[in-house]
Motif scaffolding. Structure first.
Motif, PDB file in Angstrom:
ATOM      1  N   GLN A 171       0.847  -1.190   0.000  1.00  0.00           N
ATOM      2  CA  GLN A 171       0.000   0.000   0.000  1.00  0.00           C
ATOM      3  C   GLN A 171       0.883   1.242   0.000  1.00  0.00           C
ATOM      4  OE1 GLN A 171      -1.119   2.098   3.367  1.00  0.00           O
ATOM      5  NE2 GLN A 171      -1.095   3.514   1.638  1.00  0.00           N
ATOM      6  N   VAL A 172       0.909   1.908  -1.142  1.00  0.00           N
ATOM      7  CA  VAL A 172       1.706   3.125  -1.317  1.00  0.00           C
ATOM      8  C   VAL A 172       0.821   4.334  -1.024  1.00  0.00           C
ATOM      9  CG1 VAL A 172       2.949   4.516  -3.021  1.00  0.00           C
ATOM     10  CG2 VAL A 172       3.240   2.034  -2.979  1.00  0.00           C
ATOM     11  N   SER A 173       1.377   5.333  -0.379  1.00  0.00           N
ATOM     12  CA  SER A 173       0.576   6.512  -0.038  1.00  0.00           C
ATOM     13  C   SER A 173       0.642   7.562  -1.141  1.00  0.00           C
ATOM     14  CB  SER A 173       1.053   7.132   1.278  1.00  0.00           C
ATOM     15  OG  SER A 173       2.279   7.813   1.097  1.00  0.00           O
ATOM     16  N   ALA A 174      -0.409   8.347  -1.233  1.00  0.00           N
ATOM     17  CA  ALA A 174      -0.447   9.440  -2.207  1.00  0.00           C
ATOM     18  C   ALA A 174       0.685  10.422  -1.965  1.00  0.00           C
ATOM     19  CB  ALA A 174      -1.796  10.157  -2.125  1.00  0.00           C
ATOM     20  N   ALA A 175       0.981  10.708  -0.699  1.00  0.00           N
ATOM     21  CA  ALA A 175       2.045  11.655  -0.378  1.00  0.00           C
ATOM     22  C   ALA A 175       3.396  11.160  -0.882  1.00  0.00           C
ATOM     23  CB  ALA A 175       2.093  11.890   1.126  1.00  0.00           C
ATOM     24  N   SER A 204      -4.752   7.174   0.435  1.00  0.00           N
ATOM     25  CA  SER A 204      -4.390   8.526   0.853  1.00  0.00           C
ATOM     26  C   SER A 204      -3.605   8.554   2.151  1.00  0.00           C
ATOM     27  CB  SER A 204      -5.645   9.380   1.029  1.00  0.00           C
ATOM     28  OG  SER A 204      -6.358   8.985   2.190  1.00  0.00           O
ATOM     29  N   ASN A 205      -3.902   7.600   3.065  1.00  0.00           N
ATOM     30  CA  ASN A 205      -3.405   7.704   4.445  1.00  0.00           C
ATOM     31  C   ASN A 205      -3.721   9.083   5.002  1.00  0.00           C
ATOM     32  OD1 ASN A 205      -1.036   5.715   3.127  1.00  0.00           O
ATOM     33  ND2 ASN A 205      -1.928   5.042   5.056  1.00  0.00           N
ATOM     34  N   PRO A 214      -7.877  14.814  -0.879  1.00  0.00           N
ATOM     35  CA  PRO A 214      -7.786  15.400  -2.217  1.00  0.00           C
ATOM     36  C   PRO A 214      -6.487  15.098  -2.950  1.00  0.00           C
ATOM     37  CG  PRO A 214      -8.842  16.945  -0.759  1.00  0.00           C
ATOM     38  CD  PRO A 214      -8.420  15.783   0.086  1.00  0.00           C
ATOM     39  N   SER A 215      -5.407  14.801  -2.241  1.00  0.00           N
ATOM     40  CA  SER A 215      -4.147  14.464  -2.894  1.00  0.00           C
ATOM     41  C   SER A 215      -4.223  13.152  -3.653  1.00  0.00           C
ATOM     42  CB  SER A 215      -3.022  14.389  -1.863  1.00  0.00           C
ATOM     43  OG  SER A 215      -3.243  13.325  -0.954  1.00  0.00           O
ATOM     44  N   LEU A 216      -5.235  12.314  -3.383  1.00  0.00           N
ATOM     45  CA  LEU A 216      -5.371  11.036  -4.067  1.00  0.00           C
ATOM     46  C   LEU A 216      -5.551  11.238  -5.567  1.00  0.00           C
ATOM     47  CD1 LEU A 216      -5.369   8.141  -2.916  1.00  0.00           C
ATOM     48  CD2 LEU A 216      -7.850   8.187  -3.040  1.00  0.00           C
TER      49      LEU A 216
END
Length: 271
Positions: A171-175, A204-205, A214-216
């Motif tokens: 699971q990779v984060s959007a950030a 997103s985490n 919203p960064s997703l």
């Protein structure tokens, strides 16, 4: 310039900290609602709340009955546009098997079979492989939370490769994809997506103070530029659907499992 088709409007976020109450969550019901609505405006249609379980604790960060009540209240306020589910972010711990024995699928993403597990940053536990095997024998699969942010995993790519071969998901984060945690973390995140695309999901985490969900959508655009829309859709819809049991692939797998169990039962009862 590039175009993203309507598949952007059915993204699934398998990990966020939007359930009010725990240390990393919003302080109020109103804040939780606003974060979910912001996600919906950016194309997220399913959100899995994943409160952080405290290390070595045998009790949930929020009592399970309260989790159910809060989700029910949020569903009523949000309406059918966003599907809310529950899971937990579980720290790697000696009590993890004990938790699984006690709580079962209530720990898993969407109450299914995948456990979201966070590893230590600077070391890979020696007994990790044996723990993954024990969890698999108990009917659960592992999703490693934010591996790109773990220096120990970045130093041992062969370990990640071996785990993926055994069915573990990343699971990779959007950030991470957006470079918010630095160039090295972004490089690793994109490398995982490029190398293990069928086993990598993007979440997103999100929580208060990090830009939220919203960064997703921005991360989706980054993946689309790097690998194409098909890979982005795999990370944000297809694999999450399979994990939550929503997809045709998941339904087919469930049907095969039922058929195998029924066949075994017939053999047993014929003795």
């Amino acid at each position: 310039q590039f175009a993203i088709r309507n598949s952007q409007f059915c993204m699934i976020d398998l990990s966020c900290h939007f359930l009010h109450g725990p240390d990393c969550g919003p302080a109020s019901f109103a804040e939780s609602l606003e974060l979910c609505r912001a996600a919906g405006r950016k194309g997220v249609r399913t959100i899995v709340m994943t409160p952080r379980w405290k290390a070595a604790s045998t009790e949930p960060p929020i009592p399970l009955a309260q989790c159910a009540e809060r989700l029910a209240e949020m569903r009523e306020a949000l309406g059918p546009a966003i599907d809310l589910k529950l899971g937990f972010m579980l720290p790697y711990s000696h009590v993890l098997l004990q938790l699984v024995d006690r709580y079962g699928s209530m720990l898993a993403l969407g109450g299914k079979q995948h456990l979201l597990v966070s590893l230590p940053a600077n070391e890979i536990p020696e007994n990790a492989d044996s723990l993954w095997a024990e969890l698999s024998r108990s009917g659960f699969q592992v999703v490693i939370s934010q591996p790109a942010s773990r220096p120990a995993l970045r130093r041992q790519p062969e370990k990640v490769s071996a785990w993926v071969e055994k069915g573990i998901k990343l699971q990779v984060s959007a950030a991470s994809v957006l470079g918010w945690h630095g160039r090295e973390v972004k490089r690793a995140a994109l490398e995982y997506i490029g190398t293990y695309g069928d086993s990598v999901l993007l979440a997103s985490n999100g929580h208060l103070g990090n830009g939220g969900i919203p960064s997703l959508q921005e991360a989706r655009e980054e993946i689309t530029k790097a690998f194409g829309e098909r890979r982005a859709d795999r990370c944000l819809r297809e694999l999450p659907e399979a994990i939550l049991g929503k997809s045709e692939m998941a339904k087919a797998a469930a049907a095969r499992t039922f058929a195998q169990r029924f066949s075994s039962l017939r053999i047993f009862t014929s003795w």
